[in-house]
Design a protein around this motif. Structure first.
Motif, PDB file in Angstrom:
ATOM      1  N   ASP A   3       0.812  -1.214   0.000  1.00 49.38           N
ATOM      2  CA  ASP A   3       0.000   0.000   0.000  1.00 49.38           C
ATOM      3  C   ASP A   3       0.847   1.267   0.000  1.00 49.38           C
ATOM      4  O   ASP A   3       0.508   2.259  -0.657  1.00 49.38           O
ATOM      5  CB  ASP A   3      -0.932   0.011   1.215  1.00 49.38           C
ATOM      6  CG  ASP A   3      -2.011  -1.052   1.132  1.00 49.38           C
ATOM      7  OD1 ASP A   3      -2.206  -1.599   0.024  1.00 49.38           O
ATOM      8  OD2 ASP A   3      -2.651  -1.337   2.157  1.00 49.38           O
ATOM      9  N   GLU A   4       1.954   1.254   0.732  1.00 50.30           N
ATOM     10  CA  GLU A   4       2.809   2.443   0.793  1.00 50.30           C
ATOM     11  C   GLU A   4       3.443   2.743  -0.555  1.00 50.30           C
ATOM     12  O   GLU A   4       3.489   3.902  -1.000  1.00 50.30           O
ATOM     13  CB  GLU A   4       3.895   2.236   1.849  1.00 50.30           C
ATOM     14  CG  GLU A   4       4.764   3.468   2.056  1.00 50.30           C
ATOM     15  CD  GLU A   4       5.769   3.299   3.175  1.00 50.30           C
ATOM     16  OE1 GLU A   4       6.678   4.147   3.287  1.00 50.30           O
ATOM     17  OE2 GLU A   4       5.635   2.317   3.942  1.00 50.30           O
ATOM     18  N   GLN A   5       3.911   1.713  -1.242  1.00 50.13           N
ATOM     19  CA  GLN A   5       4.495   1.900  -2.572  1.00 50.13           C
ATOM     20  C   GLN A   5       3.451   2.400  -3.559  1.00 50.13           C
ATOM     21  O   GLN A   5       3.717   3.278  -4.392  1.00 50.13           O
ATOM     22  CB  GLN A   5       5.100   0.592  -3.062  1.00 50.13           C
ATOM     23  CG  GLN A   5       6.346   0.148  -2.316  1.00 50.13           C
ATOM     24  CD  GLN A   5       6.808  -1.228  -2.771  1.00 50.13           C
ATOM     25  OE1 GLN A   5       6.003  -2.131  -3.004  1.00 50.13           O
ATOM     26  NE2 GLN A   5       8.122  -1.394  -2.891  1.00 50.13           N
ATOM     27  N   LEU A   6       2.245   1.848  -3.464  1.00 48.32           N
ATOM     28  CA  LEU A   6       1.168   2.262  -4.355  1.00 48.32           C
ATOM     29  C   LEU A   6       0.833   3.740  -4.122  1.00 48.32           C
ATOM     30  O   LEU A   6       0.657   4.500  -5.094  1.00 48.32           O
ATOM     31  CB  LEU A   6      -0.076   1.402  -4.106  1.00 48.32           C
ATOM     32  CG  LEU A   6      -1.211   1.552  -5.118  1.00 48.32           C
ATOM     33  CD1 LEU A   6      -0.767   1.079  -6.492  1.00 48.32           C
ATOM     34  CD2 LEU A   6      -2.436   0.758  -4.654  1.00 48.32           C
ATOM     35  N   ALA A  38     -10.054   8.823  -8.511  1.00 41.60           N
ATOM     36  CA  ALA A  38      -9.128   7.876  -9.137  1.00 41.60           C
ATOM     37  C   ALA A  38      -8.338   7.113  -8.082  1.00 41.60           C
ATOM     38  O   ALA A  38      -8.104   5.902  -8.216  1.00 41.60           O
ATOM     39  CB  ALA A  38      -8.187   8.613 -10.089  1.00 41.60           C
ATOM     40  N   TRP A  39      -7.917   7.802  -7.025  1.00 42.70           N
ATOM     41  CA  TRP A  39      -7.184   7.126  -5.955  1.00 42.70           C
ATOM     42  C   TRP A  39      -8.071   6.084  -5.266  1.00 42.70           C
ATOM     43  O   TRP A  39      -7.624   4.967  -4.972  1.00 42.70           O
ATOM     44  CB  TRP A  39      -6.675   8.132  -4.938  1.00 42.70           C
ATOM     45  CG  TRP A  39      -6.272   7.500  -3.640  1.00 42.70           C
ATOM     46  CD1 TRP A  39      -6.863   7.648  -2.423  1.00 42.70           C
ATOM     47  CD2 TRP A  39      -5.197   6.572  -3.440  1.00 42.70           C
ATOM     48  NE1 TRP A  39      -6.233   6.883  -1.477  1.00 42.70           N
ATOM     49  CE2 TRP A  39      -5.198   6.206  -2.071  1.00 42.70           C
ATOM     50  CE3 TRP A  39      -4.229   6.025  -4.279  1.00 42.70           C
ATOM     51  CZ2 TRP A  39      -4.274   5.318  -1.535  1.00 42.70           C
ATOM     52  CZ3 TRP A  39      -3.312   5.125  -3.741  1.00 42.70           C
ATOM     53  CH2 TRP A  39      -3.332   4.783  -2.394  1.00 42.70           C
ATOM     54  N   ALA A  45      -8.586  -1.588  -6.479  1.00 43.00           N
ATOM     55  CA  ALA A  45      -8.248  -2.457  -7.615  1.00 43.00           C
ATOM     56  C   ALA A  45      -7.125  -3.420  -7.236  1.00 43.00           C
ATOM     57  O   ALA A  45      -6.429  -3.249  -6.231  1.00 43.00           O
ATOM     58  CB  ALA A  45      -7.820  -1.605  -8.807  1.00 43.00           C
ATOM     59  N   ASP A  46      -6.952  -4.428  -8.059  1.00 41.89           N
ATOM     60  CA  ASP A  46      -5.845  -5.367  -7.896  1.00 41.89           C
ATOM     61  C   ASP A  46      -4.639  -4.771  -8.611  1.00 41.89           C
ATOM     62  O   ASP A  46      -4.459  -4.953  -9.820  1.00 41.89           O
ATOM     63  CB  ASP A  46      -6.224  -6.722  -8.489  1.00 41.89           C
ATOM     64  CG  ASP A  46      -5.131  -7.765  -8.289  1.00 41.89           C
ATOM     65  OD1 ASP A  46      -4.066  -7.415  -7.737  1.00 41.89           O
ATOM     66  OD2 ASP A  46      -5.344  -8.926  -8.692  1.00 41.89           O
ATOM     67  N   ASN A  52       0.626  -1.010 -16.616  1.00 42.26           N
ATOM     68  CA  ASN A  52       1.098   0.361 -16.840  1.00 42.26           C
ATOM     69  C   ASN A  52       0.276   1.284 -15.943  1.00 42.26           C
ATOM     70  O   ASN A  52      -0.811   1.716 -16.314  1.00 42.26           O
ATOM     71  CB  ASN A  52       0.942   0.737 -18.316  1.00 42.26           C
ATOM     72  CG  ASN A  52       1.398   2.164 -18.615  1.00 42.26           C
ATOM     73  OD1 ASN A  52       1.730   2.930 -17.713  1.00 42.26           O
ATOM     74  ND2 ASN A  52       1.388   2.531 -19.887  1.00 42.26           N
ATOM     75  N   LEU A  53       0.791   1.572 -14.754  1.00 46.07           N
ATOM     76  CA  LEU A  53       0.023   2.350 -13.783  1.00 46.07           C
ATOM     77  C   LEU A  53      -0.241   3.767 -14.284  1.00 46.07           C
ATOM     78  O   LEU A  53      -1.359   4.284 -14.126  1.00 46.07           O
ATOM     79  CB  LEU A  53       0.762   2.399 -12.442  1.00 46.07           C
ATOM     80  CG  LEU A  53       0.033   3.151 -11.320  1.00 46.07           C
ATOM     81  CD1 LEU A  53      -1.300   2.487 -10.998  1.00 46.07           C
ATOM     82  CD2 LEU A  53       0.905   3.241 -10.074  1.00 46.07           C
TER      83      LEU A  53
END
Length: 286
Positions: A3-6, A38-39, A45-46, A52-53
């Protein structure tokens, strides 16, 4: 990714997504809502299945903005509700990094024209001409063929060409606006006319009414009629171009966005509706 990286990758994309949403919606408030939506969608989402984020986020924000534009139109009785886009107001003399960002800002005159486009035209133009997205990707977002997406952008481009492009030299912009303000304070009609392009266009919102005027002398005469307020004006940047904010100690009076072309004011957009002004950050008037 965890989650932190995302969250870190999303925050890295936030400025670009906000810029896209503002160009689509003409409102920084709605743009921030679109980016936050969007966040929320990304957090549910998975993320491991998103290859491609950056592209995924662009597509999501584009869909959200189109839906918001369509909902906005559906609420209106007329096909196009004339209104001025929400301005971005900053103080002059900001730091170099912020000034660099403002140099790429979309002027109010451009946003006024973008607001006349259909949601699909606006999306095709913004994504292709402003964000260099290929038409095959735009076509997938709009569920159209690449040829249809290209035609949408082409129609939009013809309309957008009618928007005046401001002079890039901020010092010269400010000199023209200062001359306008001085002439207004002095009640000098001929000096005011001299600062205006012959075919200048004025858009203004006041008391819930949208007013559209054209012609240097007509607009100069209107400015003279309100010259008593000129003493309360001070310089500001409105969407990255020279402008004025007008306010007393008690209340905001107006925000004035100037589009200066070839050392003449080609378009003047005035926000004077109390309801619109009340929704702006009070700090811009201090």
């Amino acid at each position: 990714m965890d989650d932190e990286q995302l969250a870190e990758r999303f925050e890295a994309n936030r400025p670009r997504l906000a810029a896209l949403a503002y160009r689509m919606l003409g409102s920084s408030t709605e743009a921030n809502d679109a980016v936050q939506d969007a966040w929320l969608r990304l957090s549910k989402a998975d993320s491991e299945r998103i290859e491609n984020l950056n592209g995924w986020l662009t597509t999501i924000v584009a869909h959200i903005c189109v839906d918001m534009l369509r909902a906005r139109r559906a609420r209106q009785e007329a096909p196009f509700d004339e209104r001025l886009p929400e301005p971005v107001i900053t103080q002059e003399g900001t730091d170099p990094e912020e000034e660099a960002l403002l140099a790429d800002a979309v002027g109010v005159a451009m946003l006024v024209v973008l607001d006349t486009l259909s949601p699909a035209e606006r999306l095709a133009f913004v994504l292709h001409d402003m964000f260099q997205m290929p038409f095959d990707e735009i076509a997938r977002i709009l569920d159209r063929t690449p040829t249809a997406a290209r035609q949408l952008a082409s129609r939009a481009r013809r309309r957008v060409r009618s928007a005046p492009v401001p002079d890039p030299d901020m010092t010269r912009q400010r000199a023209v606006v200062d001359a306008f303000l001085t002439a207004s304070k002095n009640g000098d009609l001929e000096a005011l006319v001299a600062t205006l392009a012959p075919d200048i266009v004025l858009h203004t919102e006041v008391d819930g009414e949208f007013i559209h005027l054209r012609g240097a002398r007509t607009i100069a005469q209107r400015a003279i009629a309100f010259s008593f307020r000129a003493e309360f004006a001070r310089p500001a940047l409105i969407n990255g171009t020279a402008g004025l904010v007008v306010a007393t100690e008690d209340e905001p009076i107006a925000v004035m966005a100037f589009t200066v072309v070839n050392d003449k004011i080609a378009e003047l957009d005035i926000y004077a509706d109390p309801d619109r002004l009340s929704r702006l950050d009070p700090a811009v008037f201090n």
